[in-house]
Design a protein around this motif. Structure first.
Motif, short mmCIF file in Angstrom:
data_model
loop_
_atom_site.label_atom_id
_atom_site.label_comp_id
_atom_site.label_asym_id
_atom_site.label_seq_id
_atom_site.Cartn_x
_atom_site.Cartn_y
_atom_site.Cartn_z
N GLN A 232 0.87 -1.18 0.00
CA GLN A 232 0.00 0.00 0.00
C GLN A 232 0.91 1.23 0.00
O GLN A 232 1.70 1.43 0.92
CB GLN A 232 -0.89 0.01 1.24
N VAL A 233 0.78 2.02 -1.06
CA VAL A 233 1.61 3.23 -1.15
C VAL A 233 0.90 4.40 -0.46
O VAL A 233 -0.29 4.62 -0.64
CB VAL A 233 1.89 3.59 -2.63
N VAL A 234 1.68 5.12 0.35
CA VAL A 234 1.21 6.36 0.97
C VAL A 234 2.22 7.43 0.54
O VAL A 234 3.40 7.35 0.89
CB VAL A 234 1.26 6.29 2.51
N ALA A 235 1.78 8.39 -0.22
CA ALA A 235 2.73 9.37 -0.76
C ALA A 235 2.44 10.76 -0.21
O ALA A 235 1.28 11.10 0.05
CB ALA A 235 2.63 9.38 -2.29
N THR A 236 3.48 11.55 -0.02
CA THR A 236 3.26 12.95 0.34
C THR A 236 2.89 13.70 -0.95
O THR A 236 3.10 13.19 -2.05
CB THR A 236 4.52 13.61 0.96
N LYS A 237 2.36 14.91 -0.75
CA LYS A 237 1.97 15.71 -1.92
C LYS A 237 3.17 15.92 -2.84
O LYS A 237 3.07 15.78 -4.06
CB LYS A 237 1.49 17.09 -1.45
N ILE B 266 11.32 13.55 7.66
CA ILE B 266 12.05 13.04 8.84
C ILE B 266 11.79 13.97 10.03
O ILE B 266 11.54 13.53 11.14
CB ILE B 266 13.56 12.93 8.51
N ALA B 267 11.80 15.29 9.76
CA ALA B 267 11.55 16.27 10.83
C ALA B 267 10.11 16.12 11.34
O ALA B 267 9.86 16.12 12.55
CB ALA B 267 11.79 17.68 10.32
N ARG B 268 9.16 15.98 10.41
CA ARG B 268 7.75 15.86 10.83
C ARG B 268 7.54 14.61 11.66
O ARG B 268 6.88 14.63 12.69
CB ARG B 268 6.83 15.85 9.59
N LEU B 269 8.13 13.50 11.22
CA LEU B 269 7.94 12.24 11.95
C LEU B 269 8.61 12.31 13.32
O LEU B 269 8.05 11.83 14.31
CB LEU B 269 8.50 11.06 11.15
N SER B 270 9.79 12.92 13.36
CA SER B 270 10.49 12.95 14.65
C SER B 270 9.75 13.85 15.64
O SER B 270 9.83 13.66 16.84
CB SER B 270 11.94 13.39 14.48
N ALA B 271 9.00 14.83 15.11
CA ALA B 271 8.25 15.73 16.00
C ALA B 271 6.87 15.17 16.32
O ALA B 271 6.14 15.74 17.12
CB ALA B 271 8.12 17.10 15.34
N GLY B 272 6.48 14.09 15.67
CA GLY B 272 5.17 13.49 15.95
C GLY B 272 4.03 14.22 15.26
O GLY B 272 2.87 14.09 15.69
N LEU B 273 4.31 15.00 14.21
CA LEU B 273 3.23 15.69 13.49
C LEU B 273 2.37 14.68 12.74
O LEU B 273 2.85 13.63 12.32
CB LEU B 273 3.80 16.72 12.51
N CYS B 274 1.11 15.04 12.55
CA CYS B 274 0.16 14.17 11.84
C CYS B 274 -0.59 15.00 10.82
O CYS B 274 -1.78 15.23 10.98
CB CYS B 274 -0.84 13.58 12.81
N ASP B 275 0.10 15.50 9.80
CA ASP B 275 -0.59 16.41 8.88
C ASP B 275 -0.80 15.82 7.49
O ASP B 275 -1.18 16.53 6.57
CB ASP B 275 0.16 17.76 8.81
N ASP B 276 -0.54 14.56 7.32
CA ASP B 276 -0.94 13.88 6.08
C ASP B 276 -1.01 12.37 6.38
O ASP B 276 -0.71 11.94 7.49
CB ASP B 276 0.02 14.19 4.91
N MET B 277 -1.42 11.63 5.38
CA MET B 277 -1.66 10.20 5.62
C MET B 277 -0.38 9.48 6.05
O MET B 277 -0.40 8.60 6.91
CB MET B 277 -2.21 9.59 4.32
N LEU B 278 0.75 9.87 5.43
CA LEU B 278 2.01 9.19 5.75
C LEU B 278 2.36 9.38 7.23
O LEU B 278 2.67 8.42 7.95
CB LEU B 278 3.13 9.74 4.84
N SER B 279 2.27 10.62 7.70
CA SER B 279 2.67 10.88 9.09
C SER B 279 1.67 10.29 10.07
O SER B 279 2.05 9.85 11.16
CB SER B 279 2.87 12.38 9.33
N VAL B 280 0.39 10.23 9.70
CA VAL B 280 -0.60 9.63 10.61
C VAL B 280 -0.35 8.12 10.69
O VAL B 280 -0.41 7.54 11.78
CB VAL B 280 -2.05 9.90 10.14
#
Ligand code: C5P
Length: 406
Positions: A35-40, A97-111
């Motif tokens: 299942q591919v999850v891509a950022t914009k 990498i920065a978003r994931l390390s900060a725990g952000l959830c602003d797109d499908m990949l990070s959630v």
């Protein structure tokens, strides 16, 4: 290799994204469901149609867009976290990498990163310009991810899209699939089960007087991580530790000491009775010859403290060990490289040495991550990626296990 495995593939917006349809093909060929999850921004580098076609599933991205393929399922981000057997993020950009390390959830990949079940492995494959990769921010964020248990597959050196040549290239899709397959391989029954393991950890304190001492910055984290991992594999673990502020790992017998001489005495009691000795302590090489009773008085003059050599615990164990007993040491160097580690392997008659460079941020004392290179007597050299000390401990034990029955 990956038959029946459910792989969530996160793709970020870097030029290496153009290789991801091939990566999907290889994963599918290995038997995985992808299942591919891509950022914009990923979809600016690689077409959604290509990815959907090779993965045979709609590409997920935005959580709320009208035409998002997951729109019908409002809890898709949760179910994907359950569905996935592993999450691969390739290429992983500095931004993600920065978003994931900060725990952000602003797109499908990070959630999905947040909802992934904790025991599921994550493989982060950074790819970017070499200067970006070496920047303190990227190093820090990667080390946060490694501490959380993610494996980081280091980029390779070569021609970069920036026109420069250097570190930053995404490893070939074949390498990514092999690394993932290794991570998902079920652990065989450990050869450490029932073995007696003696580990030294932490710093030592060498008394100058009753209120002062010489010591070093060792936190004991690496030695404690090894003790915990060995106990999890069923070993009978004794941990002789200098002063540290760490909890005793479950199932480990802990012996607290202060000085190198005390560490030596405590360790000696168990030498004969152990199958494996791992010297992970940062033992002070010298101690004040004559510690002063009470508190040393200051004066206007300079002070000389005569230091004498401490015994080398690891070398003494190796010199006197019986056949079948395995001896493992660490070689921490601020500079100089692997040559020193090889010398240590020889001079201290070790079976294996774990070499690491002290760089203050990702490797060495106090930090939660480590980059180890393992060298054994047979000449095998294994360069481990940036890992949490827990993961590095597991890889070290993996390398030690085959030596136990030689
Ligand atoms: O010689 P060096 O201190 O660099 O060697 C490091 C290795 O030797 C580590 O495994 C450490 O635990 C062990 N060692 C020891 N006793 C000492 C000094 C080092 O066991 N006095």
């Amino acid at each position: 290799m990956l038959t029946g495995k459910n792989i969530l593939l996160g793709i970020c917006g870097g030029i290496a994204a153009y290789k991801t349809p091939h990566l999907v093909r290889l994963l599918k060929k290995s038997g995985a469901n992808v299942q591919v999850v891509a950022t914009k921004s990923a979809l600016k580098f690689v077409s959604e149609l290509s990815l959907a076609t090779v993965s045979r599933a709609p590409v997920l991205g935005d959580m709320f867009s009208e035409d998002s393929p997951g729109e019908g399922d409002r809890t898709l981000h949760i179910t994907l976290g359950e569905w996935a057997d592993a999450f691969v993020i390739a290429p992983a950009t500095a931004n993600t990498i920065a978003r994931l390390s900060a725990g952000l959830c602003d797109d499908m990949l990070s959630v999905c990163f947040i909802t992934l079940r904790p025991e599921k492995p994550v493989l982060v494959v950074p790819a970017m310009d070499g200067y970006m990769y070496e920047s303190p921010s990227v190093r820090r964020n990667l080390s946060v991810l490694a501490t959380q248990g993610c494996s980081i597959l280091e980029p390779e050196s070569g021609d970069l899209a920036s026109g420069q040549c250097g570190l930053g290239r995404m490893p070939e899709p074949e390498t990514i699939v092999e690394t993932l397959a290794d991570m998902l391989e079920p652990a065989p029954e450990s050869l450490l089960k029932g073995k007696k393991v003696l580990i030294t950890a932490g710093p030592t304190r060498e008394k100058i007087d009753d209120v002062r001492f010489l010591s070093n910055y060792s936190s004991g984290k690496m030695g404690f991580a090894i003790a915990a991992a060995a106990a999890r594999r069923g070993a009978i673990v004794r941990l002789v530790t200098g002063p540290v502020s760490l909890n005793t790992p479950a199932g480990v017998e802990r012996i607290d000491v202060e000085s190198a001489m005390e560490m030596m005495e405590a360790s000696r009691r168990f030498f004969d009775d152990c199958d494996l000795f791992i010297g992970a302590a940062a033992v002070a090489d010298y101690r004040p010859e004559q510690p002063v009773e009470g508190k040393l008085k200051k004066s206007g003059a300079a002070m000389d403290i005569r230091l004498v050599r401490n015994p080398d615990i690891l070398a003494e164990f190796s010199a006197g060990r019986k056949q079948g007993q395995i001896s493992v040491g660490f070689a921490l160097e601020t500079a100089g490289g692997i040559g020193y580690a090889r010398e240590k392997l020889e001079n201290k008659k070790l079976d294996l040495v774990a070499f690491n460079v002290y760089d203050r941020s990702t490797s060495g004392f106090e930090v939660d991550t480590n980059v180890l290179t393992l060298l054994d007597r047979a000449g095998n050299v294994s360069e481990l990626p940036l890992l949490s000390k827990d993961a590095a401990a597991g890889r070290l034990l993996d390398a030690i296990e085959p030596l136990l029955y030689r």
